[in-house]
Design an enzyme around this catalytic site. Structure first.
Site, mmCIF file in Angstrom:
data_model
loop_
_atom_site.group_PDB
_atom_site.id
_atom_site.type_symbol
_atom_site.label_atom_id
_atom_site.label_comp_id
_atom_site.label_asym_id
_atom_site.label_seq_id
_atom_site.Cartn_x
_atom_site.Cartn_y
_atom_site.Cartn_z
ATOM 1 N N HIS A 81 54.246 38.386 43.350
ATOM 2 C CA HIS A 81 55.686 38.545 43.176
ATOM 3 C C HIS A 81 56.360 38.720 44.529
ATOM 4 C CE1 HIS A 81 53.866 40.035 39.401
ATOM 5 N NE2 HIS A 81 54.933 39.518 38.817
ATOM 6 N N SER A 210 59.935 36.918 38.189
ATOM 7 C CA SER A 210 58.937 35.924 38.614
ATOM 8 C C SER A 210 59.365 34.526 38.179
ATOM 9 C CB SER A 210 57.585 36.270 37.985
ATOM 10 O OG SER A 210 57.648 36.116 36.586
#
Ligand code: HPA
Length: 273
Positions: A81, A210
């Site tokens: 991430h 994400s």
């Protein structure tokens, strides 16, 4: 960059015996699908040259190669991430490596907060489109034309045929499948109620931290994309309760069985095309 991609792919190829057809990115709490892979060959991210190490709770940090419903797949059990501090180039590096390994389609999954009040925690949502609300783009910088176009088209970022296939899979299993627009925020703080209200006005249905960078790189590489969100919570301000990562993991855990059946059916239908 291309050298690093090649090095990573070469390392993995020495271990794999076959070419993966479908790449899978398994989001928070959704890594269980990797445990269903037959004859699994596992490669830890920390062993692959150029791969960062995954740090978030609920993420295992390995590639799992094998077959699902007879289809050669490669799964990322855990993803990188932006909020972990990785550059977007690092976040999306595995997509380019999977392209090099030969995948033709990518199924991206995530846990997301429901922005649209028609969604409920535990729902599965087909991603029909996205909004890049984080502003960053993994393609910023010089373009490598060997990897893709300078200005890639995102007007059908989420493949229409794969969406139809996912709908068929849900129907045949009698799993209710919602659909909507996924919004990417950097995180790691969750949204404020005012931000959630804004996202709803902007046309967002679910919000997460994400997926959008990976999808941009996949489309740059001309990989077909299917996106599935598991609605793990209602986004901030909708319910009178604070949000926790624990809740996200707990809900995805509860949705696990239908998620697994659904994903396997999608892959099975993909294999039969
Ligand atoms: N907001 C952002 N990211 C998320 C959420 C949320 O509510 N739930 C799971 N990931």
């Amino acid at each position: 960059m291309t050298i690093q991609i090649e090095q990573a792919a070469r390392y993995i190829n020495r271990i794999l015996l076959q070419t993966p057809k479908v790449g899978l990115i398994l989001g928070s709490g959704l890594g269980v699908l990797a445990e269903e892979i037959k004859d699994p060959v596992k490669v830890s991210y920390s062993d692959i040259p150029g791969f960062p190490a995954s740090t978030v709770e609920g993420h295992a940090g390995q590639l799992v190669f094998g077959t699902l419903e007879g289809v050669n797949v490669i799964a990322m059990q855990g993803r990188f991430h932006f909020y972990e501090g990785y550059s977007l180039e690092k976040v999306t590096f595995p997509i380019r490596v999977m392209k090099k390994l030969g995948i033709e389609a990518l199924i991206v999954t995530n846990a997301a907060g429901g922005v649209n009040t028609d969604l409920d925690p535990g729902d599965l949502m087909l991603i029909t489109d996205h909004i890049n609300n984080a502003g960053g783009n993994p393609l910023i910088g010089p373009n490598n034309t060997e990897l893709g176009l300078r200005f890639p088209d995102l007007s059908t970022a989420y493949d229409v045929e794969l969406q139809a296939l996912a709908k068929r899979a849900a129907e045949s299993l009698d799993i209710p499948l919602k659909e909507g627009v996924y919004v990417w925020n950097t995180g790691p703080s969750y949204e404020t109620p005012a931000e959630v209200k804004m996202l709803r006005h902007l046309g967002g249905d679910a919000v997460g931290m994400s997926t959008v960078p990976e999808v941009i790189i996949a489309r740059h590489a001309e990989i077909k994309v299917l996106g599935i969100s598991c609605i793990s919570n209602m986004a901030a301000g909708i319910l009178d309760q604070p949000l926790t990562h624990h809740e996200v993991i707990e809900t995805t855990e509860k949705a696990k069985d239908s998620f697994l059946l659904f994903m396997k059916e999608i892959i099975s239908l993909y294999g039969q095309r």
